[in-house]
Each structure stands twice: as structure tokens, then as C-alpha cells.
Design a protein around this motif. Structure first.
Motif: not given
Length: 187
Positions: A65-78
């Protein structure tokens, strides 16, 4: 200056590493191996794409969950062109989960968006050392190689990709384009 990483793919993880994979962000090899077997045998492009999406989902969920959440936030930022924010988030993902292939692949994509081919190549190399069959990482790597004039290396990467994912039309077209260009140049 483009630094070409060694194009070495590591063997897939053994069954003994399955417990470690779950803790470090690497996908459980049994399910992924079965999906790759199906992908290699599939002759229908649409069905192959569905299998590829299932593999990508396995990779995405492998970090927890943590890694997936970090990726989702990163995708949004990108997506908002906040590349440095995305990189900060992805840096955290790869530090916390060094075998989380999607962390490395996603970070490479952000580097590509920023035009930093050296760092993108480095992250793609790392993704491929974690998961040698990562067709997304291979696609990115081959694209960079073509863009930077390293057609021989790109050709080899496309061949490897098609060995893993034979119905990947973009790889088929790219490989044919390179071969056609060379044949046309020789005439």
C-alpha cells in the motif's frame, strides 16, 4: 553525454526468494511467471494486451500500500509537471522498496519527461535487473537508444522484448523500421 549501461538481464527470482520479494516490493514470481507464460503463447493481440495489463497490475501492487500510494502521488505530480516533487516521492519508494520494479520504472519515466536520458537509462537498467522481463522498461530503454542513435542496441532490446511479449505491436513496428532502414541504406 549518454552513458550506456550494461544491457544485462538478471535471471528471475527463485521460489525461495518469494517471501523476500513480498517484503521488498518484488512481485511474487509464481503468478507473474504464469502470466508471462500465457503472454508468450498468446497469439491474439487484444488478449495479449489484457495479460500484459494483469502483469503490470501485479508489478504495481507488489510494493504494498505505501509504495503504491507513493507512486500514485508521484504520477499525479508528474501529470501536473511537478517533476521534482514526483522524483522526491519516487526516491522514497526506491529507498524503502529497492526491489519494487515499478518504483524504478516510474522514476525513469519522470527522468524521461525531464529529458535526462542518463538517469532514465540508469533507472531502467535497475528495473530490468529486478525484473528482466519488464516490457515497459525495455520499451523505454529501446526508445532512448533509438533517439540517441544507438540502433544496434535498440534492435537487441526490441528482440528481447518480443521474446517476452511477442504480440507487442509497437515493438514489432520499431524492429521492422530499424531493419527496413538498414536494408534501404544498403541498397
Amino acid at each position: 553525454m549518454l552513458l550506456l549501461p550494461a544491457l544485462i538481464w538478471a535471471p528471475a527470482a527463485s521460489s525461495q526468494e518469494a517471501a523476500v520479494n513480498a517484503a521488498t516490493g518484488a512481485p511474487a514470481t509464481g503468478a507473474v511467471d504464469q502470466l508471462f507464460d500465457e503472454l508468450k503463447r498468446e497469439t491474439n493481440e487484444v488478449a495479449a494486451r489484457r495479460i500484459a495489463r494483469r502483469i503490470e497490475r501485479e508489478w504495481m501492487e507488489a510494493g504494498g500500500d505505501t509504495a503504491e500510494l507513493l507512486l500514485q502521488w508521484a504520477q499525479k505530480a508528474a501529470g501536473e509537471e511537478k517533476y521534482h516533487v514526483a522524483l522526491d516521492l519516487l526516491d522514497q519508494a526506491v529507498v524503502l522498496y529497492p526491489d519494487y520494479v515499478e518504483g524504478w520504472n516510474s522514476r525513469a519515466l519522470v527522468h524521461l519527461m525531464m529529458g535526462d536520458y542518463d538517469r532514465a537509462m540508469s533507472d531502467l537498467s535497475r528495473a530490468l535487473s529486478v525484473e528482466p522481463r519488464h516490457f515497459g522498461a525495455m520499451s523505454g530503454l529501446a526508445g532512448i537508444l533509438r533517439h540517441t542513435g544507438h540502433e544496434d542496441e535498440a534492435l537487441e532490446v526490441y528482440r528481447r522484448m518480443l521474446d517476452v511479449y511477442p504480440m507487442r505491436r509497437s515493438a514489432q513496428r520499431a524492429l521492422l523500421n530499424i531493419v527496413d532502414q538498414r536494408t534501404g541504406d544498403r541498397l
